[in-house]
Design a protein around this motif. Structure first.
Motif, PDB file in Angstrom:
ATOM      1  N   PHE A 148       4.564 -12.377   4.342  1.00 13.73           N
ATOM      2  CA  PHE A 148       3.320 -11.652   4.623  1.00 13.73           C
ATOM      3  C   PHE A 148       2.123 -12.556   4.281  1.00 13.73           C
ATOM      4  O   PHE A 148       1.193 -12.719   5.078  1.00 13.73           O
ATOM      5  CB  PHE A 148       3.302 -10.367   3.782  1.00 13.73           C
ATOM      6  CG  PHE A 148       2.026  -9.568   3.850  1.00 13.73           C
ATOM      7  CD1 PHE A 148       1.841  -8.590   4.809  1.00 13.73           C
ATOM      8  CD2 PHE A 148       1.004  -9.783   2.922  1.00 13.73           C
ATOM      9  CE1 PHE A 148       0.669  -7.842   4.866  1.00 13.73           C
ATOM     10  CE2 PHE A 148      -0.175  -9.044   2.964  1.00 13.73           C
ATOM     11  CZ  PHE A 148      -0.332  -8.072   3.942  1.00 13.73           C
ATOM     12  N   PHE A 149       2.175 -13.188   3.124  1.00 14.79           N
ATOM     13  CA  PHE A 149       1.034 -14.015   2.696  1.00 14.79           C
ATOM     14  C   PHE A 149       0.935 -15.318   3.495  1.00 14.79           C
ATOM     15  O   PHE A 149      -0.159 -15.850   3.674  1.00 14.79           O
ATOM     16  CB  PHE A 149       1.097 -14.263   1.185  1.00 14.79           C
ATOM     17  CG  PHE A 149       0.914 -12.990   0.414  1.00 14.79           C
ATOM     18  CD1 PHE A 149      -0.325 -12.365   0.359  1.00 14.79           C
ATOM     19  CD2 PHE A 149       1.985 -12.368  -0.203  1.00 14.79           C
ATOM     20  CE1 PHE A 149      -0.505 -11.169  -0.301  1.00 14.79           C
ATOM     21  CE2 PHE A 149       1.817 -11.167  -0.872  1.00 14.79           C
ATOM     22  CZ  PHE A 149       0.576 -10.558  -0.923  1.00 14.79           C
ATOM     23  N   GLY A 198      -1.284 -10.301   8.433  1.00  9.63           N
ATOM     24  CA  GLY A 198      -0.203  -9.783   7.572  1.00  9.63           C
ATOM     25  C   GLY A 198       0.517  -8.585   8.168  1.00  9.63           C
ATOM     26  O   GLY A 198       1.734  -8.592   8.331  1.00  9.63           O
ATOM     27  N   VAL A 231      -0.997 -14.213   6.417  1.00 13.07           N
ATOM     28  CA  VAL A 231      -2.400 -13.994   6.002  1.00 13.07           C
ATOM     29  C   VAL A 231      -3.117 -15.345   5.934  1.00 13.07           C
ATOM     30  O   VAL A 231      -4.207 -15.531   6.501  1.00 13.07           O
ATOM     31  CB  VAL A 231      -2.446 -13.290   4.623  1.00 13.07           C
ATOM     32  CG1 VAL A 231      -3.868 -13.260   4.075  1.00 13.07           C
ATOM     33  CG2 VAL A 231      -1.883 -11.878   4.718  1.00 13.07           C
ATOM     34  N   TYR A 236      -5.378  -9.885   6.531  1.00 16.60           N
ATOM     35  CA  TYR A 236      -4.333  -9.003   5.950  1.00 16.60           C
ATOM     36  C   TYR A 236      -3.830  -7.971   6.957  1.00 16.60           C
ATOM     37  O   TYR A 236      -2.624  -7.826   7.144  1.00 16.60           O
ATOM     38  CB  TYR A 236      -4.855  -8.293   4.695  1.00 16.60           C
ATOM     39  CG  TYR A 236      -4.904  -9.204   3.497  1.00 16.60           C
ATOM     40  CD1 TYR A 236      -5.958 -10.094   3.312  1.00 16.60           C
ATOM     41  CD2 TYR A 236      -3.890  -9.220   2.554  1.00 16.60           C
ATOM     42  CE1 TYR A 236      -5.996 -10.954   2.231  1.00 16.60           C
ATOM     43  CE2 TYR A 236      -3.916 -10.072   1.463  1.00 16.60           C
ATOM     44  CZ  TYR A 236      -4.967 -10.938   1.313  1.00 16.60           C
ATOM     45  OH  TYR A 236      -5.002 -11.802   0.235  1.00 16.60           O
ATOM     46  N   GLU A 250       3.660  -7.301  -1.474  1.00 13.08           N
ATOM     47  CA  GLU A 250       4.278  -7.773  -0.214  1.00 13.08           C
ATOM     48  C   GLU A 250       5.048  -9.079  -0.436  1.00 13.08           C
ATOM     49  O   GLU A 250       4.819  -9.795  -1.402  1.00 13.08           O
ATOM     50  CB  GLU A 250       3.179  -8.005   0.832  1.00 13.08           C
ATOM     51  CG  GLU A 250       2.551  -6.739   1.366  1.00 13.08           C
ATOM     52  CD  GLU A 250       3.513  -5.884   2.182  1.00 13.08           C
ATOM     53  OE1 GLU A 250       4.510  -6.435   2.710  1.00 13.08           O
ATOM     54  OE2 GLU A 250       3.274  -4.673   2.274  1.00 13.08           O
TER      55      GLU A 250
END
Ligand code: Z5A
Length: 211
Positions: free
Chosen positions: A164-165, A110, A168, A106, A160
């Motif tokens: 972003f994921f 991320g 991650v 993250y 988010e």
């Protein structure tokens, strides 16, 4: 750090099924007469749970990435000292919903913070201590986010964007690729009974390694 029990962490993006499957893993450990505690990060002790609330509460003020990173490790230091290490030293297994892999995924993947910086903090807080086994539940981002948003209100980090994921998830997969002995990647996109069949095999192999 002295540890006799096994330290197992469960990781993955939101909605991947960690909470659901930790219940299954707990039952498996009990059925196999393994004494264990289950915990989570950020959190796991009263002080660390207060840090969790500060971290996850949606707020108007933008939280700077470095503040978020340091609070994750502050909570972890307390969790290790007050709960994880004492349990392992008593010979118990510790099953933890997220740990430092989540920070790499993250805050590193991320947020884009330096992985070297995270590694330095990891050494400061943990020394050479690492999970004995990491169970990575993996699903495509659209499935995970779909499950998470259908289930409850989104916390500050869950708000988010999908990109972003994606970052991650990629960071988790890269870490698993780099250390296949310690990481167990489970396809969590399939029906729950199929996920749990895979988990049974993983748990049997971890147990075999512990004895
Ligand atoms: N975080 C961080 O940034 N850095 C760090 O170092 C650490 C953490 C340690 C903690 O959230 C947040 O902190 C997290 C990362 C960050 N932030 N975000 N975003 P958490 O771990 O407490 O919660 P979470 O990641 O948001 O998990 P979750 O949303 O609770 O999801 P889950 O536990 O993985 O999933 P679930 O609740 O078990 O399942 C979700 C739904 O899907 C539920 O309705 C299930 O019935 C369903 N489900 C589960 N499996 C299946 C299958 N196989 N098929 C169909 N449906 C399923």
């Amino acid at each position: 750090m002295n540890n006799k029990g096994m330290f197992i962490t469960v990781e993955g993006i939101e909605g991947v099924g960690k909470t659901t499957n930790i219940q299954f893993i707990s039952e498996w450990l009990s059925n196999n007469n393994i004494e264990f505690i289950a915990s989570r990060e950020p959190g796991g002790t009263p002080f660390a749970e207060e840090i969790r609330n500060v971290l996850l509460q949606p707020r108007d003020e933008k939280v700077c990435d470095t503040a978020e990173l340091l609070l994750m490790f502050a909570a972890r230091a307390q969790h290790l000292d007050a709960l994880i290490q004492p349990a392992l030293e008593q010979g118990k297994w510790v099953l933890c919903d997220r740990f430092t892999d989540a920070t790499y995924a993250y805050q590193g993947g991320g947020r884009g913070l330096s992985l070297d910086l995270i590694a330095q903090l990891e050494t400061i807080v943990q020394g050479a201590f690492r999970p004995h086994a990491v169970i990575l539940l993996d699903v495509p981002v659209e499935i995970g986010l779909g499950r998470a948003s259908a289930r409850s209100e989104l916390d500050r980090i869950e708000q988010e964007k999908a990109s972003f994921f994606e970052a991650v998830r990629q960071q988790y997969l890269d870490r698993a690729d780099a250390d296949p002995d310690r990481y167990h990647v489970v396809d969590a996109s399939v029906d729950l009974p199929e996920v749990q069949n895979q988990l049974q095999d993983v748990l049997a192999s971890i147990k075999a390694r512990s004895s």
